[in-house]
Design a protein around this motif. Sequence first.
Motif, PDB file in Angstrom:
ATOM      1  N   GLY A 247      54.117 -31.907  63.217  1.00 13.35           N
ATOM      2  CA  GLY A 247      54.801 -33.105  62.742  1.00 13.35           C
ATOM      3  C   GLY A 247      53.864 -34.115  62.117  1.00 13.35           C
ATOM      4  N   GLY A 248      54.325 -35.354  62.058  1.00  9.67           N
ATOM      5  CA  GLY A 248      53.550 -36.411  61.417  1.00  9.67           C
ATOM      6  C   GLY A 248      53.349 -36.115  59.942  1.00  9.67           C
ATOM      7  N   THR A 249      54.343 -35.464  59.322  1.00  8.89           N
ATOM      8  CA  THR A 249      54.178 -35.012  57.944  1.00  8.89           C
ATOM      9  C   THR A 249      54.034 -36.167  56.965  1.00  8.89           C
ATOM     10  N   TRP A 250      53.288 -35.881  55.911  1.00 11.34           N
ATOM     11  CA  TRP A 250      53.090 -36.823  54.818  1.00 11.34           C
ATOM     12  C   TRP A 250      53.026 -36.051  53.506  1.00 11.34           C
ATOM     13  N   ARG A 251      53.226 -36.738  52.400  1.00 12.14           N
ATOM     14  CA  ARG A 251      53.143 -36.152  51.049  1.00 12.14           C
ATOM     15  C   ARG A 251      52.106 -36.936  50.255  1.00 12.14           C
ATOM     16  N   ASN A 252      51.188 -36.216  49.626  1.00 11.63           N
ATOM     17  CA  ASN A 252      50.181 -36.884  48.799  1.00 11.63           C
ATOM     18  C   ASN A 252      49.327 -35.817  48.152  1.00 11.63           C
ATOM     19  N   GLY A 253      48.010 -36.076  48.108  1.00 13.84           N
ATOM     20  CA  GLY A 253      47.049 -35.122  47.590  1.00 13.84           C
ATOM     21  C   GLY A 253      45.980 -34.915  48.639  1.00 13.84           C
ATOM     22  N   VAL A 254      44.780 -34.564  48.195  1.00 14.28           N
ATOM     23  CA  VAL A 254      43.621 -34.442  49.069  1.00 14.28           C
ATOM     24  C   VAL A 254      42.602 -35.440  48.552  1.00 14.28           C
ATOM     25  N   PHE A 255      41.991 -36.214  49.445  1.00 15.49           N
ATOM     26  CA  PHE A 255      41.009 -37.210  49.019  1.00 15.49           C
ATOM     27  C   PHE A 255      39.912 -36.572  48.176  1.00 15.49           C
ATOM     28  N   ASP A 256      39.391 -37.352  47.218  1.00 14.39           N
ATOM     29  CA  ASP A 256      38.327 -36.854  46.346  1.00 14.39           C
ATOM     30  C   ASP A 256      36.934 -37.084  46.930  1.00 14.39           C
ATOM     31  N   TYR A 257      36.863 -37.484  48.186  1.00 14.40           N
ATOM     32  CA  TYR A 257      35.573 -37.629  48.860  1.00 14.40           C
ATOM     33  C   TYR A 257      35.556 -36.716  50.087  1.00 14.40           C
ATOM     34  N   LEU A 258      34.363 -36.302  50.466  1.00 14.26           N
ATOM     35  CA  LEU A 258      34.197 -35.404  51.603  1.00 14.26           C
ATOM     36  C   LEU A 258      34.577 -36.118  52.899  1.00 14.26           C
ATOM     37  N   HIS A 259      35.437 -35.480  53.674  1.00 11.82           N
ATOM     38  CA  HIS A 259      35.869 -36.036  54.956  1.00 11.82           C
ATOM     39  C   HIS A 259      36.326 -34.894  55.859  1.00 11.82           C
ATOM     40  N   TYR A 260      36.585 -35.223  57.113  1.00 12.06           N
ATOM     41  CA  TYR A 260      37.127 -34.272  58.079  1.00 12.06           C
ATOM     42  C   TYR A 260      37.870 -35.053  59.149  1.00 12.06           C
ATOM     43  N   HIS A 261      38.509 -34.332  60.043  1.00  8.01           N
ATOM     44  CA  HIS A 261      39.260 -34.940  61.146  1.00  8.01           C
ATOM     45  C   HIS A 261      38.692 -34.377  62.443  1.00  8.01           C
ATOM     46  N   ALA A 262      38.070 -35.217  63.240  1.00  8.58           N
ATOM     47  CA  ALA A 262      37.374 -34.767  64.453  1.00  8.58           C
ATOM     48  C   ALA A 262      38.264 -34.769  65.693  1.00  8.58           C
ATOM     49  N   THR A 263      39.503 -35.268  65.552  1.00  2.35           N
ATOM     50  CA  THR A 263      40.376 -35.405  66.720  1.00  2.35           C
ATOM     51  C   THR A 263      41.652 -34.575  66.630  1.00  2.35           C
ATOM     52  N   VAL A 264      41.815 -33.819  65.534  1.00  4.53           N
ATOM     53  CA  VAL A 264      43.073 -33.114  65.315  1.00  4.53           C
ATOM     54  C   VAL A 264      42.882 -31.963  64.320  1.00  4.53           C
ATOM     55  N   HIS A 265      43.677 -30.914  64.498  1.00  3.83           N
ATOM     56  CA  HIS A 265      43.770 -29.849  63.503  1.00  3.83           C
ATOM     57  C   HIS A 265      44.754 -30.332  62.438  1.00  3.83           C
ATOM     58  N   GLU A 266      44.640 -29.806  61.212  1.00  2.00           N
ATOM     59  CA  GLU A 266      45.511 -30.244  60.121  1.00  2.00           C
ATOM     60  C   GLU A 266      45.993 -29.038  59.336  1.00  2.00           C
ATOM     61  N   VAL A 267      47.234 -29.105  58.857  1.00  2.00           N
ATOM     62  CA  VAL A 267      47.753 -28.088  57.948  1.00  2.00           C
ATOM     63  C   VAL A 267      48.095 -28.773  56.632  1.00  2.00           C
ATOM     64  N   LEU A 268      47.780 -28.103  55.531  1.00  2.00           N
ATOM     65  CA  LEU A 268      48.075 -28.596  54.193  1.00  2.00           C
ATOM     66  C   LEU A 268      48.889 -27.529  53.463  1.00  2.00           C
ATOM     67  N   GLY A 269      50.110 -27.861  53.081  1.00  4.11           N
ATOM     68  CA  GLY A 269      50.966 -26.946  52.334  1.00  4.11           C
ATOM     69  C   GLY A 269      51.153 -27.464  50.926  1.00  4.11           C
ATOM     70  N   VAL A 270      50.865 -26.646  49.931  1.00  2.00           N
ATOM     71  CA  VAL A 270      50.966 -27.084  48.537  1.00  2.00           C
ATOM     72  C   VAL A 270      52.405 -26.900  48.055  1.00  2.00           C
ATOM     73  N   ALA A 271      53.049 -28.030  47.726  1.00  2.51           N
ATOM     74  CA  ALA A 271      54.433 -28.024  47.267  1.00  2.51           C
ATOM     75  C   ALA A 271      54.531 -27.917  45.741  1.00  2.51           C
ATOM     76  N   ARG A 272      53.591 -28.544  45.042  1.00  9.06           N
ATOM     77  CA  ARG A 272      53.619 -28.546  43.575  1.00  9.06           C
ATOM     78  C   ARG A 272      52.194 -28.485  43.034  1.00  9.06           C
ATOM     79  N   GLY A 273      52.061 -27.871  41.870  1.00 12.00           N
ATOM     80  CA  GLY A 273      50.792 -27.882  41.162  1.00 12.00           C
ATOM     81  C   GLY A 273      49.712 -27.056  41.827  1.00 12.00           C
ATOM     82  N   SER A 274      48.466 -27.428  41.504  1.00 10.18           N
ATOM     83  CA  SER A 274      47.313 -26.716  42.048  1.00 10.18           C
ATOM     84  C   SER A 274      46.123 -27.653  42.117  1.00 10.18           C
ATOM     85  N   ALA A 275      45.118 -27.257  42.889  1.00 10.44           N
ATOM     86  CA  ALA A 275      43.895 -28.055  43.012  1.00 10.44           C
ATOM     87  C   ALA A 275      42.735 -27.147  43.381  1.00 10.44           C
TER      88      ALA A 275
END
Length: 173
Positions: A56-84
């Motif tokens: 849950g906690g879903t959101w819609r956007n892109g992926v940040f253009d700077y290097l980052h990570y999440h140290a407190t949670v696993h994350e899933v990214l599903g591509v709905a449109r386009g490519s990167a």
Amino acid sequence: MSVVRDNAEPLAIVFEDDGLVPNNILPFLVYQAAVKLDSRQPEETIERLFEANGWGGTWRNGVFDYLHYHATVHEVLGVARGSARVRFGGDHGQELEIKAGDVAILPAGTGHQRIKASADFCVIGAYPPGAKMEVTRATPENHAKALKTIPNVARPPADPVTGKNGALMRLWR
């Protein structure tokens, strides 16, 4: 009718700790062309899939253009449109082209950064229950803290794509 393609199996990659990005001993997973998107509402297709599998906690956007990570949670990214083109695993990781219908599952600590994207790129992000998402930049101080938090991040109760008997459950034992 399932929106997941038959026999969907992810590519699994383990990224090494590079001293700034901790990554994880659990493999980063990428399902390529796994989701059969409704062309009228591809975002909703992915959101419903993730939520049906307890993410849950879903959101819609892109992926940040700077290097980052999440140290407190696993994350899933599903591509709905386009490519990167996204670099996963930090500066010494791997650049992958992700496109509509692909899903990437990032264990806590996995570095990621958008290198380029199509104008219509849209990704749906989500998280397993009970965890709080924080964006962490790759610094020596944050790396030291992350090494303490990452081992305590609970394993998800289900694969966000293929459910309780999915590949994540087998590959993240």
